[in-house]
Enzyme design. Sequence first.
Site, mmCIF file in Angstrom:
data_model
loop_
_atom_site.group_PDB
_atom_site.id
_atom_site.type_symbol
_atom_site.label_atom_id
_atom_site.label_comp_id
_atom_site.label_asym_id
_atom_site.label_seq_id
_atom_site.Cartn_x
_atom_site.Cartn_y
_atom_site.Cartn_z
ATOM 1 C CG HIS A 186 -1.947 -1.011 1.328
ATOM 2 N ND1 HIS A 186 -2.120 -1.797 2.441
ATOM 3 C CD2 HIS A 186 -2.887 -1.406 0.432
ATOM 4 C CE1 HIS A 186 -3.134 -2.630 2.239
ATOM 5 N NE2 HIS A 186 -3.615 -2.411 1.021
ATOM 6 C CE LYS A 208 -18.865 -10.406 -0.783
ATOM 7 N NZ LYS A 208 -18.019 -10.722 -1.904
ATOM 8 N NE ARG A 233 -2.920 -7.663 -4.241
ATOM 9 C CZ ARG A 233 -3.730 -8.076 -3.295
ATOM 10 N NH1 ARG A 233 -3.274 -8.249 -2.079
ATOM 11 N NH2 ARG A 233 -4.985 -8.356 -3.538
ATOM 12 C CB SER A 247 -4.526 -6.423 4.735
ATOM 13 O OG SER A 247 -4.118 -5.198 4.186
HETATM 14 O O1 PNS Z 1 -8.524 -2.952 0.385
HETATM 15 P P1 PNS Z 1 -9.743 -3.534 -0.276
HETATM 16 O O2 PNS Z 1 -10.589 -4.309 0.725
HETATM 17 O O3 PNS Z 1 -9.432 -4.345 -1.496
HETATM 18 O O4 PNS Z 1 -10.615 -2.265 -0.756
HETATM 19 C C1 PNS Z 1 -11.864 -2.452 -1.402
HETATM 20 C C2 PNS Z 1 -12.629 -1.135 -1.487
HETATM 21 C C3 PNS Z 1 -12.802 -0.526 -0.108
HETATM 22 C C4 PNS Z 1 -11.892 -0.180 -2.376
HETATM 23 C C5 PNS Z 1 -14.004 -1.484 -2.124
HETATM 24 O O5 PNS Z 1 -14.578 -2.561 -1.455
HETATM 25 C C6 PNS Z 1 -14.974 -0.318 -2.060
HETATM 26 O O6 PNS Z 1 -14.866 0.617 -2.833
HETATM 27 N N1 PNS Z 1 -15.924 -0.394 -1.093
HETATM 28 C C7 PNS Z 1 -16.912 0.640 -0.873
HETATM 29 C C8 PNS Z 1 -18.306 0.160 -1.311
HETATM 30 C C9 PNS Z 1 -18.510 0.427 -2.786
HETATM 31 O O7 PNS Z 1 -18.368 1.529 -3.266
HETATM 32 N N2 PNS Z 1 -18.865 -0.648 -3.519
HETATM 33 C C10 PNS Z 1 -19.113 -0.573 -4.931
HETATM 34 C C11 PNS Z 1 -17.800 -0.542 -5.717
HETATM 35 S S1 PNS Z 1 -18.091 -0.127 -7.398
#
Ligand code: PNS
Length: 167
Positions: A21, A45, A95, A132
Amino acid sequence: MPSANGHAIYPGSFDPPTNGHLDVIARAAAVFSTVTVAVVVNPQKRSPYFVIDEREAMLRSCTARYENVRVGHFRGLLAGYVKEISADVIVKGLRVVSDFENEMAFAHMNRALTGVDTMFLMSDSSYSFVSSSLIKEVYLQGGDITRYVPDVVLEFMHNKRHVNGRI
Ligand code: PNS
């Protein structure tokens, strides 16, 4: 490298932040005039290991050296926060190829909702396997994660383990 005029948002769970990150943050900070690292309050989730204040504190500490990096958090849709802070671009790290499938759908949906594009940075190859969740699993089973997380994260992990009494 000259900075482009633009406000980038780099969203994620950051539970906890890893050196992968940080590498994306450093590279985005070299390109955009402002980078907001946006921590999602409730990762989908799963229940987070670190609460939002802890995740933000770790990020603030390890990004303090970048004058143009801010840390914030959001609930619900990323699209709402993109609009709230008037971000010009969403930045994500990729990644491995399998990341791409989900990210492509997210990028299309976020663009449809906000008009804002997602730009992808290929993760440094030395972090291509670092996530993570893997960091937590290895640490909680007694493995050495010092190469993969900033020092402040290691401290938070030690403290959390102490409080939780695990291992
Ligand atoms: O670090 P992560 O868990 O891969 O991050 C995922 C994240 C937070 C970027 C993604 O889950 C997100 O944008 N969540 C917010 C809810 C949302 O907007 N969902 C629709 C995405 S188009």
